[in-house]
Design an enzyme around this catalytic site. Structure first.
Site, short mmCIF file in Angstrom:
data_model
loop_
_atom_site.label_atom_id
_atom_site.label_comp_id
_atom_site.label_asym_id
_atom_site.label_seq_id
_atom_site.Cartn_x
_atom_site.Cartn_y
_atom_site.Cartn_z
N GLU A 177 8.16 -1.77 -12.36
CA GLU A 177 8.66 -0.52 -11.78
C GLU A 177 10.04 -0.67 -11.14
O GLU A 177 10.84 0.27 -11.16
CB GLU A 177 7.66 0.02 -10.75
CG GLU A 177 6.35 0.52 -11.34
CD GLU A 177 5.29 -0.55 -11.47
OE1 GLU A 177 4.14 -0.22 -11.80
OE2 GLU A 177 5.61 -1.75 -11.23
N MET A 204 26.25 -18.44 -4.96
CA MET A 204 26.95 -17.93 -3.79
C MET A 204 26.37 -18.50 -2.49
O MET A 204 27.11 -18.81 -1.56
CB MET A 204 26.90 -16.40 -3.76
CG MET A 204 27.79 -15.78 -2.68
SD MET A 204 29.54 -16.19 -2.87
CE MET A 204 30.07 -14.89 -3.98
N PHE A 249 -8.11 3.71 -2.96
CA PHE A 249 -7.62 2.74 -3.92
C PHE A 249 -6.20 3.11 -4.37
O PHE A 249 -5.95 4.23 -4.78
CB PHE A 249 -8.55 2.70 -5.15
CG PHE A 249 -8.08 1.77 -6.23
CD1 PHE A 249 -8.02 0.39 -6.01
CD2 PHE A 249 -7.67 2.26 -7.46
CE1 PHE A 249 -7.58 -0.47 -7.00
CE2 PHE A 249 -7.23 1.41 -8.46
CZ PHE A 249 -7.18 0.04 -8.24
N GLN A 250 -5.31 2.16 -4.24
CA GLN A 250 -3.89 2.31 -4.59
C GLN A 250 -3.22 3.44 -3.81
O GLN A 250 -2.30 4.09 -4.30
CB GLN A 250 -3.70 2.50 -6.10
CG GLN A 250 -4.06 1.24 -6.89
CD GLN A 250 -3.57 1.25 -8.31
OE1 GLN A 250 -3.46 2.31 -8.94
NE2 GLN A 250 -3.28 0.07 -8.85
N LYS A 252 -2.74 13.35 -7.38
CA LYS A 252 -3.31 13.47 -8.72
C LYS A 252 -4.00 14.81 -8.94
O LYS A 252 -3.94 15.38 -10.03
CB LYS A 252 -4.30 12.32 -8.98
CG LYS A 252 -4.77 12.27 -10.44
CD LYS A 252 -5.56 11.01 -10.74
CE LYS A 252 -5.91 10.97 -12.23
NZ LYS A 252 -6.66 9.74 -12.57
#
Length: 565
Positions: free
Chosen positions: A50, A475, A112-113, A162
């Protein structure tokens, strides 16, 4: 027409003219992905992470000037996306990010999630929404695109539970926006502009200090014209590379921590700093109380919160940069201006005295050389992306940029892992043209989003990744060498994969080069075959990025390279 919330999302993207969406599906956003399956309005590109979806949307937006779109799911899908969102926020890149959320009834129960996506994204978005009613969904998406792309651009986040995507309601996509509290100032204050032009007319050493806002407002042509008509020299920040064009006789390079000597001395000597879409970032100014300390300051920016945040200007102008610079050009006839030839000649002398350079070698490839070589062989045909580190600074210094949006890099956040997914988005943006997408990266950065090689191969996006491999976190190693008595703590990257085999395992082209001749052959082959590729270039391990202004020092206190030609 009645439809589900999920279909409303797809129809809204169609109404906004979206041609490509980057994303990754999951449970909470599944209804939307079901509608994506049924539609043929836009292409969906499935990234492998993602974070990469957001950065790919950024690359697309940076290359085109359009608003990038990414879709992710709830919980870990959204938390993975945060780095990309923060990157876009820091660099003012217009994005709309749509995330799935657990059903409304479950919000707040640690389902959940579930994650508080709106709370997490609030500090790193221009605006965000949690959709509570399906009837609000079309309006919210319309507003999201408007807010993302107007004023000072930025990412806007829309979080959709949802159950909202499953509900059915009448779809009415608004034709107008009504946001009484959001009215970006486009038109400049005429009195302030008049005062600014009078200040330029009386200055002896004026300097155009060009920032990333010049890219975002698409006003490179106007800035070049202003510089030409007044014979005023110009310098660019890291985010503005390409605005003036490197061949322009009035352009004196990038300024800042790794800026060119002439550019930094211009900022030190100027008596009038004309800031165009810049925000006085610490990597540009060095020690703030010494930055342009001899100068009055004109600051033009569309974001009023950027003005006087770090440097209090004598002539603040809030407004769209393109509109304002056009007005400045028109106002030239109303004033008499000094002849700045001696000032320009002084800066030419500085450049002759201390040009950008490095000590080349026939025994080992110096990391600056492949960058210059690509510039010579591909020039303005290439769109250049980078990751973050030494290779990024060398590219900004040594690649011959000739137009805006040719340079795609992570400035404000400095995101390692940015280069490959950003270049993927660029490759999609320029698909069907003769442009070549090149990503300069390091052996540290490339591994952070290496999975996107699979995305490039699947969607036939021919990104050429040039890995400048010094087997160091370069760096950080440089700072440890210069400021930590060479205590190289956790920066040795000698344990490495076989990069040639790695890219071939994904289905791309792999090359490992140790000589200049091998590099030329590999680049030629990669360009001709038009497939995702990786050219690993074994380079000198301990090369430094110079010039360098050490932390806490003024721009005229540069560490310079010695003995190079």
């Amino acid at each position: 027409m009645k439809m589900t919330g999920a279909k409303m999302v797809v129809e809204s993207l169609h109404q906004e003219g979206v041609e490509v969406v980057f994303g990754y599906p999951g449970g909470a956003i599944m209804n939307v992905y079901d509608e994506i399956y049924k539609q043929n309005y836009f292409q969906h590109i499935l990234n492998r992470h993602e974070q990469a979806s957001i950065i790919a949307a950024e690359g697309y937006a940076r290359a085109t000037g359009k608003t990038g779109v990414a879709i992710v799911t709830s919980g870990p899908g959204f938390t993975n996306a945060i780095t990309g969102i923060a990157d876009a926020y820091m660099d003012s890149i217009p994005l709309v990010i749509i995330s799935g959320q657990v059903p409304t009834a479950i919000i707040g129960t640690d389902g959940f999630q579930e994650i508080d996506a709106v709370g997490i994204s609030r500090p790193c978005t221009k605006h965000n929404y949690l959709v509570n009613k399906i009837e609000d969904l079309p309006r919210i998406i319309k507003e999201a695109f408007h807010i993302a792309s107007t004023g000072r651009p930025g990412p806007v986040h829309v979080d959709i539970p949802k159950d909202i995507t499953a509900q059915v309601a009448e779809f009415i996509y608004p034709s107008e926006i009504n946001l009484p509290t959001y009215k970006p100032t486009v038109n400049y204050n005429k009195r302030q502009l008049k005062k600014a032009m009078e200040a330029i007319s009386s200055a002896k050493k004026p300097l155009l200090y060009i920032g990333g806002g010049a890219i975002l407002s698409n006003c490179a042509f106007e800035i070049r014209e202003l510089a030409r008509k007044l014979n005023i020299p110009a310098v660019e920040t890291l985010m503005a590379r390409g605005v003036m064009g490197d061949e322009n006789p009035l352009f004196f390079g990038m300024l800042g921590m790794h800026g060119e000597f002439a550019a930094n001395m211009a900022a030190y000597e100027t008596d009038l700093l004309i800031s165009l879409g810049a925000r006085f970032d610490d990597r540009v100014t060095g020690r703030l109380d010494e930055f342009a300390s001899k100068a009055k300051v004109i600051h033009v920016d569309i974001d009023p919160t950027s003005i006087a945040k770090l440097v209090v200007p004598d002539y603040p102008i809030v407004g769209d940069l393109k509109v304002t610079v056009k007005a400045m050009i028109e106002a030239i006839e109303e004033n008499e201006f000094n002849d700045y030839t001696n000032w320009v000649d002084l800066l030419k002398d500085y450049r002759e005295k201390e040009p950008l350079r490095y000590l080349d070698s026939n025994e080992v490839i110096k990391p600056q050389w492949p960058i210059q070589r690509v510039g010579k062989l591909l020039g303005d045909k290439a769109i250049i992306s980078t990751d973050v580190g030494q290779h990024q600074m060398w590219t900004a210094q040594f690649y011959p940029f000739s137009y805006p949006r040719q340079w795609i890099t992570s400035g404000g956040l400095g995101t390692m892992g940015f280069g490959l997914p950003a270049a993927l988005g660029v490759a999609r943006a320029v698909k069907g043209t003769n442009k070549v997408t090149v990503n300069f990266t390091g052996d540290g950065s490339i591994l952070m989003n290496i999975q996107e090689l699979m995305t490039c191969v699947e969607y036939d996006l021919p990104v050429i990744n040039i890995v400048l491999n010094n087997k160091y976190l370069g760096m950080v190693r440089q700072w440890q060498t210069m400021f930590y008595e060479n205590r190289l703590s956790e920066t040795d990257l000698s344990a490495q994969p076989n990069f040639k085999m790695l890219v071939e395992a994904f289905g791309g082209l792999g090359y490992r080069v140790t000589t200049k001749e091998e590099f030329d052959a590999a680049l030629k082959d990669a360009v001709e075959k038009k497939k995702p590729a990786m050219i690993e270039v074994v380079v000198a391990r301990n090369e430094e990025v110079l010039p360098m202004v050490p932390n806490g020092h003024a721009l005229n206190e540069m560490t310079l390279i010695e003995g190079a030609k």
